[in-house]
Scaffold this motif. Sequence first.
Motif, mmCIF file in Angstrom:
data_model
loop_
_atom_site.group_PDB
_atom_site.id
_atom_site.type_symbol
_atom_site.label_atom_id
_atom_site.label_comp_id
_atom_site.label_asym_id
_atom_site.label_seq_id
_atom_site.Cartn_x
_atom_site.Cartn_y
_atom_site.Cartn_z
ATOM 1 N N LEU A 120 0.755 -1.238 -0.033
ATOM 2 C CA LEU A 120 -0.039 -0.093 0.089
ATOM 3 C C LEU A 120 0.666 1.128 0.037
ATOM 4 C CD1 LEU A 120 -1.244 -1.809 2.851
ATOM 5 C CD2 LEU A 120 -3.235 -0.940 1.759
ATOM 6 N N LYS A 121 0.427 2.392 -0.671
ATOM 7 C CA LYS A 121 1.276 3.590 -0.616
ATOM 8 C C LYS A 121 0.142 4.546 0.181
ATOM 9 C CE LYS A 121 4.680 3.239 -3.183
ATOM 10 N NZ LYS A 121 6.008 3.336 -2.827
ATOM 11 N N TYR A 122 0.832 5.261 0.917
ATOM 12 C CA TYR A 122 0.049 6.398 1.686
ATOM 13 C C TYR A 122 -0.087 7.619 0.452
ATOM 14 C CZ TYR A 122 -0.756 9.010 6.078
ATOM 15 O OH TYR A 122 -1.196 9.702 6.878
ATOM 16 N N VAL A 123 -1.549 8.102 0.678
ATOM 17 C CA VAL A 123 -1.648 8.711 -0.525
ATOM 18 C C VAL A 123 -2.497 9.927 0.265
ATOM 19 C CG1 VAL A 123 -3.267 9.080 -2.488
ATOM 20 C CG2 VAL A 123 -1.662 7.098 -2.124
ATOM 21 N N GLU A 124 -2.404 11.140 -0.186
ATOM 22 C CA GLU A 124 -3.113 12.437 0.268
ATOM 23 C C GLU A 124 -4.536 12.422 -0.330
ATOM 24 O OE1 GLU A 124 -1.749 16.576 -0.817
ATOM 25 O OE2 GLU A 124 -0.987 16.249 1.482
ATOM 26 N N VAL A 125 -5.690 12.606 0.435
ATOM 27 C CA VAL A 125 -6.811 12.405 -0.322
ATOM 28 C C VAL A 125 -7.392 13.563 -1.173
ATOM 29 C CG1 VAL A 125 -9.381 12.537 0.397
ATOM 30 C CG2 VAL A 125 -7.694 11.323 1.748
ATOM 31 N N SER A 126 -7.050 14.774 -0.977
ATOM 32 C CA SER A 126 -7.124 15.752 -1.834
ATOM 33 C C SER A 126 -6.646 15.956 -3.216
ATOM 34 C CB SER A 126 -7.022 17.307 -0.984
ATOM 35 O OG SER A 126 -5.564 17.395 -0.867
ATOM 36 N N SER A 127 -5.105 15.509 -3.193
ATOM 37 C CA SER A 127 -4.399 15.390 -4.368
ATOM 38 C C SER A 127 -4.379 14.036 -5.217
ATOM 39 C CB SER A 127 -3.008 15.840 -4.149
ATOM 40 O OG SER A 127 -2.564 14.863 -3.575
ATOM 41 N N GLY A 128 -4.659 12.844 -4.375
ATOM 42 C CA GLY A 128 -4.681 11.717 -4.754
ATOM 43 C C GLY A 128 -3.115 11.048 -5.115
ATOM 44 N N LYS A 129 -2.124 11.979 -4.655
ATOM 45 C CA LYS A 129 -1.051 11.643 -4.829
ATOM 46 C C LYS A 129 -0.346 11.183 -3.368
ATOM 47 C CE LYS A 129 -0.308 15.004 -8.337
ATOM 48 N NZ LYS A 129 0.369 15.691 -9.110
ATOM 49 N N LYS A 130 0.734 10.437 -3.722
ATOM 50 C CA LYS A 130 1.631 9.584 -2.487
ATOM 51 C C LYS A 130 2.269 10.730 -1.900
ATOM 52 C CE LYS A 130 5.723 8.228 -4.475
ATOM 53 N NZ LYS A 130 6.919 7.077 -4.553
ATOM 54 N N ARG A 131 2.496 10.473 -0.451
ATOM 55 C CA ARG A 131 3.057 11.501 0.332
ATOM 56 C C ARG A 131 3.855 10.527 1.477
ATOM 57 N NH1 ARG A 131 0.893 15.228 4.143
ATOM 58 N NH2 ARG A 131 2.677 14.150 5.415
ATOM 59 N N LYS A 132 4.725 11.410 2.023
ATOM 60 C CA LYS A 132 5.366 10.690 3.227
ATOM 61 C C LYS A 132 4.344 10.426 4.325
ATOM 62 C CE LYS A 132 10.109 12.218 2.333
ATOM 63 N NZ LYS A 132 10.954 13.111 2.771
ATOM 64 N N HIS A 133 4.617 9.552 5.027
ATOM 65 C CA HIS A 133 3.941 9.151 6.360
ATOM 66 C C HIS A 133 4.206 10.297 7.216
ATOM 67 C CE1 HIS A 133 3.812 4.646 5.336
ATOM 68 N NE2 HIS A 133 2.871 4.818 5.365
ATOM 69 N N HIS A 134 2.938 10.757 8.020
ATOM 70 C CA HIS A 134 2.876 11.722 9.172
ATOM 71 C C HIS A 134 3.725 10.936 10.044
ATOM 72 C CE1 HIS A 134 -0.630 12.885 6.960
ATOM 73 N NE2 HIS A 134 -0.492 14.357 7.256
ATOM 74 N N GLU A 135 4.545 11.745 10.909
ATOM 75 C CA GLU A 135 5.053 11.378 11.847
ATOM 76 C C GLU A 135 4.409 10.531 12.965
ATOM 77 O OE1 GLU A 135 7.884 13.232 15.664
ATOM 78 O OE2 GLU A 135 7.894 14.338 13.764
#
Length: 172
Positions: A120-135
Amino acid sequence: MLEQVKEYPKETESRSVIRFQDCDPLRHLNNAKYFDYFFNAREDQTTQLYGVRPGDIFQRYKAGWVVYQHQIAYVRPAMVGEWVRIMSRIIFFNEDTVVVEYYMTDDSKANLKTVLWTSLKYVEVSSGKKRKHHEEIMTYLDKISIHGLDFSQMDINSRIKEIKEYLKKQYS
């Protein structure tokens, strides 16, 4: 999300019965239905053990995990009316990826039925783009993941052998 001083189970377990409507004419669990059994068990397990529901992370961080790959091995069929055990655990995570390993056994845990790796990739809902996990997510993953595995050196076939050996030592 989790208490920092508390230890959490690294492997989760559920017990389920294979339903008639989920089986093919040979009375085997339909290949696609394994995913439903695995995902439903994981959702129940994480909510019960960690107090975290999938929607909690989406709401709090406006991000969540999206499946981008499955590897599945059908070792033995699960049969209609059979009770099975479903285990799951995180075997790898990094800044933006999680790999969950699921496996299904018979009720006695003596016989392996299926192994599934879901990436699974961590994805930002608004952009649909992957992002780094929050701390805080990284801390959460660290608390509930299996440590000491070198995922870069693993393949699903060797993992099946390892799980079979483990089950044989523990439950045969």
